[in-house]
Design a protein around this motif. Structure first.
Motif, PDB file in Angstrom:
ATOM      1  N   LEU A   1       0.621  -1.090  -0.090  1.00  0.00           N
ATOM      2  CA  LEU A   1       0.226   0.313  -0.283  1.00  0.00           C
ATOM      3  C   LEU A   1       1.023   1.916   0.060  1.00  0.00           C
ATOM      4  N   LEU A   2       2.332   1.199   0.800  1.00  0.00           N
ATOM      5  CA  LEU A   2       2.456   2.520   0.917  1.00  0.00           C
ATOM      6  C   LEU A   2       3.569   2.151  -0.088  1.00  0.00           C
ATOM      7  N   GLU A   3       3.863   1.461  -0.942  1.00  0.00           N
ATOM      8  CA  GLU A   3       4.652   1.358  -2.562  1.00  0.00           C
ATOM      9  C   GLU A   3       3.930   2.150  -2.946  1.00  0.00           C
ATOM     10  N   ALA A   4       2.471   1.966  -3.299  1.00  0.00           N
ATOM     11  CA  ALA A   4       1.993   2.080  -4.859  1.00  0.00           C
ATOM     12  C   ALA A   4       1.288   3.870  -4.349  1.00  0.00           C
ATOM     13  N   SER A   5       0.955   4.325  -2.530  1.00  0.00           N
ATOM     14  CA  SER A   5       1.220   5.360  -2.866  1.00  0.00           C
ATOM     15  C   SER A   5       2.123   6.932  -2.610  1.00  0.00           C
ATOM     16  N   PHE A   6       3.430   5.964  -3.026  1.00  0.00           N
ATOM     17  CA  PHE A   6       4.168   7.032  -3.333  1.00  0.00           C
ATOM     18  C   PHE A   6       4.915   7.174  -4.122  1.00  0.00           C
ATOM     19  N   LEU A   7       4.225   5.959  -5.180  1.00  0.00           N
ATOM     20  CA  LEU A   7       3.936   5.718  -7.000  1.00  0.00           C
ATOM     21  C   LEU A   7       2.869   6.982  -7.564  1.00  0.00           C
ATOM     22  N   ASP A   8       1.699   6.634  -6.885  1.00  0.00           N
ATOM     23  CA  ASP A   8       0.235   7.703  -7.245  1.00  0.00           C
ATOM     24  C   ASP A   8       0.353   8.273  -6.225  1.00  0.00           C
ATOM     25  N   PRO A   9       0.099   9.835  -5.479  1.00  0.00           N
ATOM     26  CA  PRO A   9       0.076  10.296  -4.506  1.00  0.00           C
ATOM     27  C   PRO A   9      -1.370  10.081  -4.427  1.00  0.00           C
ATOM     28  N   ASP A  10      -1.956  10.312  -5.389  1.00  0.00           N
ATOM     29  CA  ASP A  10      -3.474   9.905  -5.221  1.00  0.00           C
ATOM     30  C   ASP A  10      -4.170   8.448  -5.023  1.00  0.00           C
ATOM     31  N   PHE A  11      -3.726   7.768  -4.455  1.00  0.00           N
ATOM     32  CA  PHE A  11      -3.587   6.145  -4.817  1.00  0.00           C
ATOM     33  C   PHE A  11      -5.091   6.336  -3.087  1.00  0.00           C
ATOM     34  N   SER A  12      -5.149   5.308  -3.046  1.00  0.00           N
ATOM     35  CA  SER A  12      -5.829   5.137  -1.715  1.00  0.00           C
ATOM     36  C   SER A  12      -7.055   3.795  -1.601  1.00  0.00           C
ATOM     37  N   LEU A  13      -6.725   3.291  -0.731  1.00  0.00           N
ATOM     38  CA  LEU A  13      -8.121   1.899  -0.797  1.00  0.00           C
ATOM     39  C   LEU A  13      -9.479   2.811  -0.424  1.00  0.00           C
ATOM     40  N   LYS A  14     -10.461   2.621  -0.836  1.00  0.00           N
ATOM     41  CA  LYS A  14     -12.360   3.032  -0.332  1.00  0.00           C
ATOM     42  C   LYS A  14     -12.238   3.438   0.910  1.00  0.00           C
ATOM     43  N   GLY A  15     -12.465   4.447   0.626  1.00  0.00           N
ATOM     44  CA  GLY A  15     -12.499   5.023   2.385  1.00  0.00           C
ATOM     45  C   GLY A  15     -11.399   5.367   3.090  1.00  0.00           C
ATOM     46  N   ALA A  16     -10.360   5.108   2.409  1.00  0.00           N
ATOM     47  CA  ALA A  16      -9.491   6.005   3.533  1.00  0.00           C
ATOM     48  C   ALA A  16      -8.606   6.677   2.796  1.00  0.00           C
ATOM     49  N   GLU A  17      -7.355   7.401   3.215  1.00  0.00           N
ATOM     50  CA  GLU A  17      -6.685   8.619   3.142  1.00  0.00           C
ATOM     51  C   GLU A  17      -5.332   8.391   1.431  1.00  0.00           C
ATOM     52  N   SER A  18      -5.450   9.330   0.884  1.00  0.00           N
ATOM     53  CA  SER A  18      -4.537   9.133  -0.524  1.00  0.00           C
ATOM     54  C   SER A  18      -3.215  10.076   0.660  1.00  0.00           C
ATOM     55  N   ASN A  19      -2.092   9.718   0.221  1.00  0.00           N
ATOM     56  CA  ASN A  19      -0.519  10.179   0.622  1.00  0.00           C
ATOM     57  C   ASN A  19      -1.041  12.182   0.070  1.00  0.00           C
ATOM     58  N   ALA A  20      -1.820  12.428  -0.622  1.00  0.00           N
ATOM     59  CA  ALA A  20      -2.081  13.472  -0.893  1.00  0.00           C
ATOM     60  C   ALA A  20      -3.398  14.195   0.127  1.00  0.00           C
ATOM     61  N   ASP A  21      -3.935  13.216  -0.002  1.00  0.00           N
ATOM     62  CA  ASP A  21      -4.806  14.098   0.977  1.00  0.00           C
ATOM     63  C   ASP A  21      -4.274  14.301   2.557  1.00  0.00           C
ATOM     64  N   CYS A  22      -3.720  13.369   2.468  1.00  0.00           N
ATOM     65  CA  CYS A  22      -2.414  13.354   4.185  1.00  0.00           C
ATOM     66  C   CYS A  22      -1.922  14.920   4.239  1.00  0.00           C
ATOM     67  N   VAL A  23      -1.266  14.873   3.516  1.00  0.00           N
ATOM     68  CA  VAL A  23      -0.087  16.437   2.824  1.00  0.00           C
ATOM     69  C   VAL A  23      -1.147  17.201   3.016  1.00  0.00           C
TER      70      VAL A  23
END
Length: 188
Positions: A96-118
């Protein structure tokens, strides 16, 4: 004169239990004592923390030393990886972390993306920088959100950095107004 933000990753915590109420392990408690001794020398002015117990426990010794309560800030909580309230197992978190750092908008359904967290993390930092100009601010937080906030200012703070951080860990960020000047690791 500069404003300093001390990004403090919480001490070691149990792997089981609800995110908000997991405390510290014996190692986490011992490390927090050393961390408090280190931070007392920095003459901090204010202590702010994630609402998660492990983060509050990590910085409360410093707040007691300066005679102020820990200000709890909801938006300093760890990135929301899933809709479950428990720690995600490492074998699920890694991909999940790998996918999130490759795509900052990636998240599981109902969760938060890296972009949202930033966005929420930098929002808090900007408020702290404006409210406590020319002060020294301890910010108790978590590995992923700390990495994302540091990475907002300096691209060296990426997934590889996150994997190398320790629990606890401390990074002193320097700002002139809202302008980032630099960062230094204090925890060895």
């Amino acid at each position: 004169m500069s404003t300093y933000i001390y990004m403090i990753r919480h001490g070691d915590s149990p792997k089981e239990g609800p995110e908000r109420s997991r405390g510290l392990t014996e190692k986490g408690i011992a490390d927090t004592r050393k961390l408090t001794e280190l931070l007392i020398k920095e003459d901090l002015d204010v202590v702010v923390s994630s609402p998660y117990l492990r983060s509050i426990l990590t910085v409360e010794g410093v707040s007691q030393h300066i005679g102020q309560a820990v200000f709890v800030e909801e938006d300093l909580k760890e990135r929301v990886f899933s809709t479950d309230n428990h720690r995600m197992p490492d074998q699920e978190l890694g991909p999940l972390l790998e996918a999130s750092f490759l795509d900052p908008d990636f998240s599981l359904k109902g969760a938060e993306s890296n972009a949202d967290c930033v966005k929420r993390g930098i929002g808090v930092l900007n408020i702290l920088l404006d409210t406590y100009r020319k002060k020294k601010i301890a910010v108790g937080t978590h590995g992923a959100i700390m990495t994302l906030m540091l990475g907002y200012y300096d691209s060296r703070f990426d997934l590889n950095f996150l994997h190398r951080t320790s629990k606890p860990d401390v990074y002193r960020m320097e700002f002139k107004g809202l302008e980032f000047v630099g960062v230094e690791r204090l925890w060895q």
